[in-house]
Write a protein that holds these residues in place. Sequence first.
Motif, short mmCIF file in Angstrom:
data_model
loop_
_atom_site.label_atom_id
_atom_site.label_comp_id
_atom_site.label_asym_id
_atom_site.label_seq_id
_atom_site.Cartn_x
_atom_site.Cartn_y
_atom_site.Cartn_z
N ARG A 111 -7.15 -15.60 -22.72
CA ARG A 111 -5.87 -15.11 -23.25
C ARG A 111 -5.98 -13.64 -23.67
N TRP A 112 -7.10 -13.29 -24.33
CA TRP A 112 -7.27 -11.89 -24.74
C TRP A 112 -7.32 -10.97 -23.54
N ARG A 113 -7.95 -11.40 -22.46
CA ARG A 113 -8.01 -10.58 -21.26
C ARG A 113 -6.62 -10.34 -20.68
N LEU A 114 -5.77 -11.39 -20.67
CA LEU A 114 -4.41 -11.22 -20.15
C LEU A 114 -3.58 -10.33 -21.06
N VAL A 115 -3.82 -10.42 -22.37
CA VAL A 115 -3.07 -9.59 -23.31
C VAL A 115 -3.49 -8.13 -23.20
N ASP A 173 -14.46 -5.22 -19.21
CA ASP A 173 -15.87 -5.14 -19.58
C ASP A 173 -16.13 -5.77 -20.95
N GLY A 174 -15.25 -5.52 -21.89
CA GLY A 174 -15.46 -6.03 -23.24
C GLY A 174 -15.28 -7.53 -23.33
N VAL A 175 -14.35 -8.08 -22.56
CA VAL A 175 -14.05 -9.51 -22.64
C VAL A 175 -14.94 -10.31 -21.70
N ILE A 211 -0.50 -13.48 -12.86
CA ILE A 211 0.06 -13.19 -14.19
C ILE A 211 -0.39 -11.81 -14.65
N ASP A 212 -1.67 -11.52 -14.46
CA ASP A 212 -2.22 -10.23 -14.87
C ASP A 212 -1.53 -9.09 -14.12
N ALA A 230 1.98 -4.48 -14.02
CA ALA A 230 3.04 -3.72 -13.35
C ALA A 230 4.05 -3.18 -14.34
N LEU A 231 4.31 -3.94 -15.41
CA LEU A 231 5.30 -3.51 -16.40
C LEU A 231 4.67 -2.65 -17.50
N TYR A 232 3.57 -3.13 -18.07
CA TYR A 232 3.06 -2.49 -19.29
C TYR A 232 1.95 -1.48 -19.03
#
Length: 373
Positions: free
Chosen positions: A10-14, A21-23, A34-35, A40-42
């Motif tokens: 979830r953190w990676r998608l957020v 690398d960190g996650v 989803i990613d 594409a938006l953010y």
Amino acid sequence: MNEAEERLRRWRLVLGPEAADGVGVTPEGRDRRIDESLEALYGGGEGRRGGLGASAPNVARWLGDIREYFPAPVVQVMQRDAIERLDLTRLLLEPELLDAVEPDVRLVGTLLSLAKVLPEKARESARAVVRKVVADLEARLADRTRAAVRGALDRAARASRPRPSDIDWDRTIRANLRHYLPERRTVVPERLVGHGRKSRAVEREVILCLDQSGSMASSVVYAGLFGAVLASLPTLKTSVVAFDTAVVDLTERLHDPVDVLFGTRLGGGTDINRALAYCQGLVSRPERTVLVLVSDLFEGGDRGQMLARAAALVRSGVQVIALLALSDDGAPAHDHATAEALAALEIPAFACTPDAFPELLAAALQRLPLPVP
């Protein structure tokens, strides 16, 4: 997948690709799509914009993806963000995009602001989006509104000296229980309570006066719907007036709330004084009239004359209410000085949610204290 792995996913998608690398998680399959939709938006880095591309097919594909992967409330938030961040307003002119969006009140406001420039092929798609939102709002609000207003009109019309055929025996008995005579096992009705006379005559008049400035979009959508619902009640005379620097009377369109909404033109200036002058001409029975001004009160016309006109309406017997917003958006930006000036004239000025509006109007029709939030 255990709890720790799910939390990292979830953190990676957020956080997006820059957090890979960190996650230590690489999205695959559905998560990868989803990613990509979120990226594409953010976007990612400073100054970076999303990558939906400047073509309708790309945006339509993205809209389809987010509807597949996210619940409707999240889809609506992402659509609004896309319109604001990526300047998708012009792409909404394409009918394939309108067929792909998740309808909501804010989107309807955007479409209404574009109504005059929509090409012919997009207009029917736009009307379909608006009609779906209106149908959802009617299912949520219409019956409650009719019930509240009918009840208010019935209570307002209830007679203190009813004819025998008009006596409401249930209410009469409850109103006279303290006059119960135990030895005779009966109630002495010192005060008779009557039903409202069954009549199709107009009992009250309601005028909805709608500010069409761009910040009032959601309020105009809700007020237009309420106007159409109120117009279906034969004992209530309903008028709907929209204004910017000009005034348009939408009353003849109230048979169809979609027509009412497409009769507005969001985004113009504001001349409240001119609008109130027009509404004054609609008042035939001041003491039986409720005028609801839906506006953020940023007057572009003659503010002094506007306040004088509002005061004259109150003196004539009209009950005037200023709604700073009729929406679910929370505390609205508004002209505090004008709101205070109206309050000094005994014109309450406050925001109201659509769910609270039926009870507010019912109280106004009976001249009761308003249930101010």
